[in-house]
Design a protein around this motif. Structure first.
Motif, PDB file in Angstrom:
ATOM      1  N   ARG A   1      36.562  29.949  50.261  1.00  0.00           N
ATOM      2  CA  ARG A   1      37.318  30.329  48.930  1.00  0.00           C
ATOM      3  C   ARG A   1      38.682  30.097  49.278  1.00  0.00           C
ATOM      4  O   ARG A   1      39.428  31.172  49.836  1.00  0.00           O
ATOM      5  N   ILE A   2      39.276  29.252  48.743  1.00  0.00           N
ATOM      6  CA  ILE A   2      40.873  28.947  49.157  1.00  0.00           C
ATOM      7  C   ILE A   2      41.761  28.514  47.959  1.00  0.00           C
ATOM      8  O   ILE A   2      40.930  27.993  46.983  1.00  0.00           O
ATOM      9  N   ASN A   3      42.850  28.820  47.797  1.00  0.00           N
ATOM     10  CA  ASN A   3      43.547  28.267  46.563  1.00  0.00           C
ATOM     11  C   ASN A   3      45.299  28.544  47.127  1.00  0.00           C
ATOM     12  O   ASN A   3      45.503  29.255  48.057  1.00  0.00           O
ATOM     13  N   PHE A   4      45.894  27.942  46.279  1.00  0.00           N
ATOM     14  CA  PHE A   4      47.281  28.188  46.396  1.00  0.00           C
ATOM     15  C   PHE A   4      47.826  29.510  45.425  1.00  0.00           C
ATOM     16  O   PHE A   4      47.990  29.174  44.280  1.00  0.00           O
ATOM     17  N   GLY A   5      47.861  30.541  45.910  1.00  0.00           N
ATOM     18  CA  GLY A   5      47.885  31.797  44.931  1.00  0.00           C
ATOM     19  C   GLY A   5      48.894  32.819  45.304  1.00  0.00           C
ATOM     20  O   GLY A   5      49.684  32.567  46.305  1.00  0.00           O
ATOM     21  N   LEU A   6      48.937  33.795  44.527  1.00  0.00           N
ATOM     22  CA  LEU A   6      49.874  34.781  44.798  1.00  0.00           C
ATOM     23  C   LEU A   6      49.537  35.718  45.704  1.00  0.00           C
ATOM     24  O   LEU A   6      48.335  35.982  46.134  1.00  0.00           O
ATOM     25  N   VAL A   7      50.440  35.970  46.782  1.00  0.00           N
ATOM     26  CA  VAL A   7      50.556  36.767  47.767  1.00  0.00           C
ATOM     27  C   VAL A   7      50.342  38.313  47.278  1.00  0.00           C
ATOM     28  O   VAL A   7      51.408  38.997  46.567  1.00  0.00           O
ATOM     29  N   GLN A   8      49.256  38.938  47.324  1.00  0.00           N
ATOM     30  CA  GLN A   8      49.317  40.303  46.589  1.00  0.00           C
ATOM     31  C   GLN A   8      50.134  41.490  47.456  1.00  0.00           C
ATOM     32  O   GLN A   8      50.128  41.280  48.582  1.00  0.00           O
ATOM     33  N   PRO A   9      50.594  42.342  46.683  1.00  0.00           N
ATOM     34  CA  PRO A   9      51.551  43.052  47.227  1.00  0.00           C
ATOM     35  C   PRO A   9      50.931  44.461  47.983  1.00  0.00           C
ATOM     36  O   PRO A   9      51.593  44.745  48.964  1.00  0.00           O
ATOM     37  N   ASP A  10      49.852  44.615  47.897  1.00  0.00           N
ATOM     38  CA  ASP A  10      49.285  45.942  48.485  1.00  0.00           C
ATOM     39  C   ASP A  10      47.892  45.632  49.143  1.00  0.00           C
ATOM     40  O   ASP A  10      47.419  46.452  49.916  1.00  0.00           O
ATOM     41  N   VAL A  11      47.585  44.171  49.255  1.00  0.00           N
ATOM     42  CA  VAL A  11      46.306  44.211  50.077  1.00  0.00           C
ATOM     43  C   VAL A  11      46.588  42.723  50.793  1.00  0.00           C
ATOM     44  O   VAL A  11      47.165  41.814  50.373  1.00  0.00           O
ATOM     45  N   ASP A  12      45.489  42.603  51.690  1.00  0.00           N
ATOM     46  CA  ASP A  12      45.566  41.132  52.454  1.00  0.00           C
ATOM     47  C   ASP A  12      44.697  40.264  51.718  1.00  0.00           C
ATOM     48  O   ASP A  12      43.828  40.485  51.000  1.00  0.00           O
ATOM     49  N   VAL A  13      44.603  38.999  52.513  1.00  0.00           N
ATOM     50  CA  VAL A  13      43.829  37.852  51.789  1.00  0.00           C
ATOM     51  C   VAL A  13      42.292  38.196  51.834  1.00  0.00           C
ATOM     52  O   VAL A  13      41.543  37.975  51.231  1.00  0.00           O
ATOM     53  N   PHE A  14      41.815  39.112  52.963  1.00  0.00           N
ATOM     54  CA  PHE A  14      40.568  39.373  53.174  1.00  0.00           C
ATOM     55  C   PHE A  14      39.929  40.356  51.763  1.00  0.00           C
ATOM     56  O   PHE A  14      38.966  40.197  51.380  1.00  0.00           O
ATOM     57  N   TRP A  15      40.920  41.344  51.671  1.00  0.00           N
ATOM     58  CA  TRP A  15      40.411  42.494  50.579  1.00  0.00           C
ATOM     59  C   TRP A  15      40.770  41.730  49.294  1.00  0.00           C
ATOM     60  O   TRP A  15      40.017  42.229  48.150  1.00  0.00           O
ATOM     61  N   ASP A  16      41.580  40.799  48.986  1.00  0.00           N
ATOM     62  CA  ASP A  16      41.694  40.187  47.739  1.00  0.00           C
ATOM     63  C   ASP A  16      40.535  39.104  47.524  1.00  0.00           C
ATOM     64  O   ASP A  16      40.164  39.208  46.361  1.00  0.00           O
ATOM     65  N   LEU A  17      40.218  38.104  48.459  1.00  0.00           N
ATOM     66  CA  LEU A  17      39.270  37.102  48.055  1.00  0.00           C
ATOM     67  C   LEU A  17      38.060  37.435  48.740  1.00  0.00           C
ATOM     68  O   LEU A  17      36.763  37.020  47.944  1.00  0.00           O
ATOM     69  N   ALA A  18      37.807  37.853  49.944  1.00  0.00           N
ATOM     70  CA  ALA A  18      36.307  37.936  50.363  1.00  0.00           C
ATOM     71  C   ALA A  18      35.426  38.759  49.856  1.00  0.00           C
ATOM     72  O   ALA A  18      34.420  38.395  49.728  1.00  0.00           O
ATOM     73  N   PRO A  19      35.605  39.651  48.764  1.00  0.00           N
ATOM     74  CA  PRO A  19      34.846  40.680  48.158  1.00  0.00           C
ATOM     75  C   PRO A  19      33.898  39.844  47.376  1.00  0.00           C
ATOM     76  O   PRO A  19      32.770  40.093  47.148  1.00  0.00           O
ATOM     77  N   HIS A  20      34.532  38.618  46.804  1.00  0.00           N
ATOM     78  CA  HIS A  20      33.571  37.758  45.951  1.00  0.00           C
ATOM     79  C   HIS A  20      32.322  37.286  46.627  1.00  0.00           C
ATOM     80  O   HIS A  20      31.399  37.093  46.327  1.00  0.00           O
ATOM     81  N   ASP A  21      32.803  36.604  47.988  1.00  0.00           N
ATOM     82  CA  ASP A  21      31.735  35.974  48.559  1.00  0.00           C
ATOM     83  C   ASP A  21      30.871  37.049  49.323  1.00  0.00           C
ATOM     84  O   ASP A  21      29.589  36.548  49.521  1.00  0.00           O
ATOM     85  N   LEU A  22      31.316  38.196  49.768  1.00  0.00           N
ATOM     86  CA  LEU A  22      30.379  39.100  50.399  1.00  0.00           C
ATOM     87  C   LEU A  22      29.635  39.852  49.483  1.00  0.00           C
ATOM     88  O   LEU A  22      28.497  40.025  49.711  1.00  0.00           O
ATOM     89  N   SER A  23      29.960  39.879  48.272  1.00  0.00           N
ATOM     90  CA  SER A  23      29.182  40.591  47.166  1.00  0.00           C
ATOM     91  C   SER A  23      28.259  39.551  46.956  1.00  0.00           C
ATOM     92  O   SER A  23      26.940  39.845  46.642  1.00  0.00           O
ATOM     93  N   ILE A  24      28.483  38.322  46.646  1.00  0.00           N
ATOM     94  CA  ILE A  24      27.299  37.220  46.349  1.00  0.00           C
ATOM     95  C   ILE A  24      26.369  37.240  47.523  1.00  0.00           C
ATOM     96  O   ILE A  24      25.110  37.001  47.295  1.00  0.00           O
TER      97      ILE A  24
END
Length: 355
Positions: free
Chosen positions: A154-177
């Motif tokens: 799950r990769i993209n050129f996206g916004l760097v979130q101010p309060d979480v890292d990339v694991f907490w931002d993107l990985a929940p999608h894949d882990l929940s699946i």
């Protein structure tokens, strides 16, 4: 006829408008309120869905005896306090991902909902897409055989979130699946996480998670905010077939390959002979399973209503959200230990019908 349930949407930012629109369109729900600290933003969302009462006062929503449930679309750090207040007020709760900001908070939410006999559901929207529902069906039917590996990107050129890292931002999608499609949910013994921060943001912008699963399978997740290309792809290899889910390919989101390693000769060999066994490959046909045409979020709100009406746990219950949190917490522990495997301590809240 069953009466419609009354629901309030809490949060009118990024995800709240989507929830409001789907709840308004549902035959199971009455959209009774939209609550946001920014009342003008709440009004804009209400106007966009054909009108609904708006308020900035969460306490008044929770005190309303006519409201059966709330749908939370606020930052993760607020999920625990809002959910606990709602459960104490006797409301069923739908929470967008991740369930909470820590495993401890998630455990408390699940436990309280169970004690009160209320539905706590995680809004793992991807799990209700036709493609992921079909993947779950195929695995349950044994079409893939025993699972050997899962590789997700799950990769993209996206916004760097101010309060979480990339694991907490993107990985929940894949882990929940993964949790949704695997029989018994995502059961890992440990997590190894490696992150990189080439922009010096103070948080991981690129990350890799590796999880050995029960039965000898291996799961791997790649997440990345900095890729110039966008990829949403999961490969699931089994002893019978290999499945590829490409969410960005509307013409063929699912592909089943009758290709892979023929493990039958290996499984028949004795332990002493396995090193000498020639591994043979299997090369067969490829097919694209047919998929229904339906909206994922419509499935989410229908499942929420069904779980309440039937007094049962939803298919993406608070407990499944808690399993995802356990992976994220372990990933943080592994990062702090420079990628060393970090054991999971999955909380076991008291069993309940609805949570």
């Amino acid at each position: 006829m069953k009466r419609r349930l009354n629901v309030a949407v809490i949060g009118a930012g990024y995800w709240g408008p989507n929830l409001a629109r789907s709840l308004r369109a549902s035959r199971e729900w009455n959209l009774s309120a939209i609550c946001d600290l920014d009342i003008d933003r709440a009004r804009r969302v209400a106007d966009a869905v054909g009108g609904a009462p708006v308020t900035a006062d969460l306490d008044s929503v929770l005190a309303d005896p006519l409201i059966d449930a709330i749908a939370i679309a606020t930052p993760a750090r607020t999920h625990h306090s809002i959910t606990m207040a709602a459960i104490d007020a006797g409301k069923h709760v739908l929470v967008e991902k991740p369930l909470a900001d820590t495993q401890e908070h998630g455990s408390e939410m699940v436990r309280r909902a169970s004690e009160r006999g209320l539905v706590l559901m995680a809004d793992h929207t991807h799990c209700y897409t036709p493609a992921v529902l079909k993947v779950r069906e195929l695995i349950a039917a044994g079409e893939l055989g025993d699972i050997l590996f899962i590789d997700s990107v799950r990769i993209n050129f996206g916004l760097v979130q101010p309060d979480v890292d990339v694991f907490w931002d993107l990985a929940p999608h894949d882990l929940s699946i993964m949790d949704f499609i695997l029989p018994g949910g995502l059961q890992a013994a440990s997590v190894s996480a490696h992150g990189s921060d080439p922009l010096n943001t103070g948080k991981s912008c690129i990350g890799h998670l590796t999880m050995p699963l029960h039965g000898g399978a291996m799961a791997h997740v790649t997440v990345n905010w900095l890729s110039p290309t966008r990829t949403r792809r999961m490969v699931i290899g089994g002893t019978r077939q290999t499945l590829v889910w490409d969410d960005l390919n509307p013409q063929q989101r699912l592909s089943l390959y009758d290709r892979g390693v023929d493990v039958s000769s290996i499984s028949r060999a004795t332990a002493q002979d396995r090193r000498a066994t020639n591994i043979s490959s299997r090369l067969g046909d490829t097919r694209a399973p047919a998929l229904e045409d339906r909206q994922a979020l419509a499935g989410v709100v229908a499942e929420f209503a069904g779980a309440i009406s039937e007094n049962r746990a939803s298919r993406t219950s608070g407990t499944s959200g808690l399993r995802v949190l356990s992976i994220l917490d372990a990933a943080a522990g592994s990062l702090a230990a420079f990628g060393a495997p970090y054991p999971l301590s999955q909380s076991r809240p008291a069993a309940g019908v609805a949570a």
